[in-house]
Scaffold this motif. Structure first.
Motif, short mmCIF file in Angstrom:
data_model
loop_
_atom_site.label_atom_id
_atom_site.label_comp_id
_atom_site.label_asym_id
_atom_site.label_seq_id
_atom_site.Cartn_x
_atom_site.Cartn_y
_atom_site.Cartn_z
N THR A 80 37.51 36.26 22.79
CA THR A 80 36.73 35.08 23.16
C THR A 80 35.29 35.41 23.51
OG1 THR A 80 37.41 35.30 25.47
CG2 THR A 80 38.80 33.94 24.03
N THR A 81 34.99 36.69 23.74
CA THR A 81 33.66 37.18 24.16
C THR A 81 33.23 36.58 25.50
OG1 THR A 81 32.34 35.49 23.01
CG2 THR A 81 32.99 37.47 21.74
N ALA A 82 34.13 35.96 26.22
CA ALA A 82 33.79 35.38 27.52
C ALA A 82 33.73 36.48 28.57
CB ALA A 82 34.81 34.32 27.92
N VAL A 83 32.73 36.43 29.45
CA VAL A 83 32.58 37.45 30.48
C VAL A 83 33.66 37.32 31.55
CG1 VAL A 83 30.10 37.67 30.13
CG2 VAL A 83 30.95 35.97 31.73
N SER A 84 34.35 36.18 31.61
CA SER A 84 35.40 35.99 32.61
C SER A 84 36.79 36.32 32.05
CB SER A 84 35.39 34.54 33.11
OG SER A 84 35.59 33.63 32.03
N SER A 85 36.88 36.87 30.85
CA SER A 85 38.17 37.25 30.26
C SER A 85 38.33 38.76 30.31
CB SER A 85 38.27 36.77 28.80
OG SER A 85 38.24 35.36 28.73
N ARG A 86 39.56 39.21 30.51
CA ARG A 86 39.90 40.62 30.52
C ARG A 86 41.03 40.84 29.52
NH1 ARG A 86 35.98 40.04 32.99
NH2 ARG A 86 35.42 40.76 35.09
N GLU A 87 40.86 41.80 28.64
CA GLU A 87 41.88 42.08 27.63
C GLU A 87 42.12 43.58 27.57
OE1 GLU A 87 42.90 41.01 22.94
OE2 GLU A 87 41.27 40.00 24.01
N TYR A 88 43.39 43.97 27.37
CA TYR A 88 43.77 45.37 27.40
C TYR A 88 44.72 45.67 26.24
CZ TYR A 88 42.44 44.19 32.18
OH TYR A 88 41.79 43.70 33.27
N GLN A 199 35.99 42.75 39.64
CA GLN A 199 36.64 43.93 39.10
C GLN A 199 38.13 43.67 38.94
OE1 GLN A 199 36.52 47.47 41.54
NE2 GLN A 199 36.57 48.82 39.76
N SER A 200 38.71 44.22 37.90
CA SER A 200 40.14 43.99 37.65
C SER A 200 40.91 45.30 37.77
CB SER A 200 40.37 43.38 36.26
OG SER A 200 39.87 44.23 35.25
N PHE A 201 42.21 45.16 38.04
CA PHE A 201 43.10 46.30 38.20
C PHE A 201 44.36 46.05 37.36
CE2 PHE A 201 40.54 45.78 41.95
CZ PHE A 201 40.06 47.05 42.21
N LEU A 202 44.88 47.11 36.80
CA LEU A 202 46.02 46.97 35.89
C LEU A 202 47.07 48.03 36.23
CD1 LEU A 202 47.15 45.67 33.23
CD2 LEU A 202 46.01 47.53 32.01
N ARG A 203 48.34 47.62 36.21
CA ARG A 203 49.44 48.56 36.35
C ARG A 203 50.67 48.00 35.65
NH1 ARG A 203 51.42 48.28 42.72
NH2 ARG A 203 52.31 46.17 42.67
N SER A 204 51.49 48.89 35.15
CA SER A 204 52.72 48.49 34.47
C SER A 204 53.83 48.26 35.49
CB SER A 204 53.15 49.57 33.48
OG SER A 204 53.43 50.79 34.17
N TYR A 205 54.85 47.54 35.03
CA TYR A 205 56.04 47.39 35.86
C TYR A 205 57.26 47.26 34.94
CZ TYR A 205 56.74 42.41 34.85
OH TYR A 205 57.01 41.22 34.23
N ALA A 206 58.40 47.64 35.46
CA ALA A 206 59.67 47.47 34.75
C ALA A 206 60.74 47.16 35.80
CB ALA A 206 60.05 48.71 33.96
N TYR A 222 56.93 50.63 39.35
CA TYR A 222 55.52 50.20 39.30
C TYR A 222 54.68 51.40 38.94
CZ TYR A 222 57.17 45.96 41.55
OH TYR A 222 57.86 44.80 41.83
N GLY A 223 53.85 51.25 37.90
CA GLY A 223 53.03 52.36 37.42
C GLY A 223 51.82 52.61 38.28
N VAL A 224 51.04 53.59 37.86
CA VAL A 224 49.80 53.94 38.57
C VAL A 224 48.75 52.85 38.32
CG1 VAL A 224 47.96 55.66 38.75
CG2 VAL A 224 50.34 56.39 38.36
N THR A 225 48.08 52.42 39.38
CA THR A 225 47.07 51.37 39.25
C THR A 225 45.79 51.94 38.65
OG1 THR A 225 47.96 50.21 41.18
CG2 THR A 225 45.73 49.65 40.51
N LYS A 226 45.27 51.25 37.63
CA LYS A 226 44.04 51.68 36.96
C LYS A 226 42.97 50.61 37.15
CE LYS A 226 42.19 53.16 32.50
NZ LYS A 226 42.50 53.47 31.08
N ALA A 227 41.81 51.01 37.66
CA ALA A 227 40.69 50.09 37.82
C ALA A 227 39.90 50.03 36.51
CB ALA A 227 39.79 50.54 38.96
N VAL A 228 39.69 48.84 36.02
CA VAL A 228 38.98 48.67 34.74
C VAL A 228 37.96 47.55 34.85
CG1 VAL A 228 40.78 49.58 33.24
CG2 VAL A 228 40.91 47.24 33.98
#
Length: 228
Positions: A80-88, A199-206, A222-228
């Protein structure tokens, strides 16, 4: 034959000067080493370490284990090229195992794998505060004014209401199983969240649920938290 004393001293001086010239001529010239530049940080390949497995022993004696390996998390530009969107772009292998000798009969369960996205500031309401007017322009003719244009001037400011940060759960897959071990493998999977301006943070979970006729036992990873 007797040598002249002055001539002998002169010969010695010439010989000593020649040796010094040879030594100086053959000595390597010292050169200053160029300054060592700090190496640039390596590009982000998306590889992240996995946390310790989640393990629990149920009251009826079963040992539930859920773990992850080969995890990748790479931020990419949103479509979307929007500055308020985060994609991984994410991936990993998530496994669940039931072991031990419990006193009940297992009837299967589920393994859910996904990601948690934490946003520091969430974009709330955006509105314009001000006024809208109407104005006309025209030319004078005999007997009156003939309008030749109409404009709608707008004045005011834009008001943005930011909300406190939130955590979004993005479920990628949920696998039902009759008997463990069970596995979910993700490869180059896109996940996205909108309305994030901080700023956003991402971590996996199962999360694995093991069922019997009368019970459900749940263990989470819960996986390791990554700051992106």
């Amino acid at each position: 034959m007797k040598l002249d004393r002055k001539k002998l001293m002169l010969n010695r001086f010439v010989l000593l000067t020649s040796c010094l010239l040879i030594a100086v001529g053959t000595a390597p010239l010292a050169s200053a080493d160029p300054p060592v530049e700090d190496p640039a940080p390596p590009p982000d390949t998306g590889v992240v370490a996995s946390a310790d497995p989640g393990v629990v022993t149920t009251p009826d004696g079963w040992v539930l284990t859920v773990a992850a390996s080969n995890e990748t998390q790479l931020p990419v530009a949103p479509l979307t090229t929007a500055v308020s969107s985060r994609e991984y772009l994410v991936g990993g292998t998530f496994t669940g195992v039931v072991s031990g000798h419990g006193s009940t009969t297992l009837s299967g369960g589920t393994l859910e794998a996904g990601y948690q996205i934490g946003c520091g500031i969430e974009l709330g309401q955006v509105r314009l505060i001000g006024s809208v007017g109407v104005s006309t322009s025209g030319s004078s003719l005999t007997g009156g004014i003939v309008p030749t244009g109409v404009s709608f001037p707008i004045s005011g400011t834009i008001e943005i209401h930011a909300k406190p940060g939130t955590v979004s759960n993005v479920t990628v897959d949920k696998k039902s199983f009759k008997a463990a071990p069970v596995r979910v493998t993700l490869k180059d999977t896109h996940i996205k969240v909108d309305g994030c301006v901080g700023q956003s943070f991402l971590r996996s979970y199962a999360t694995m649920t093991s069922s019997t006729t009368d019970t459900d036992d749940v263990v989470a990873y819960y996986g390791v938290t990554k700051a992106v």
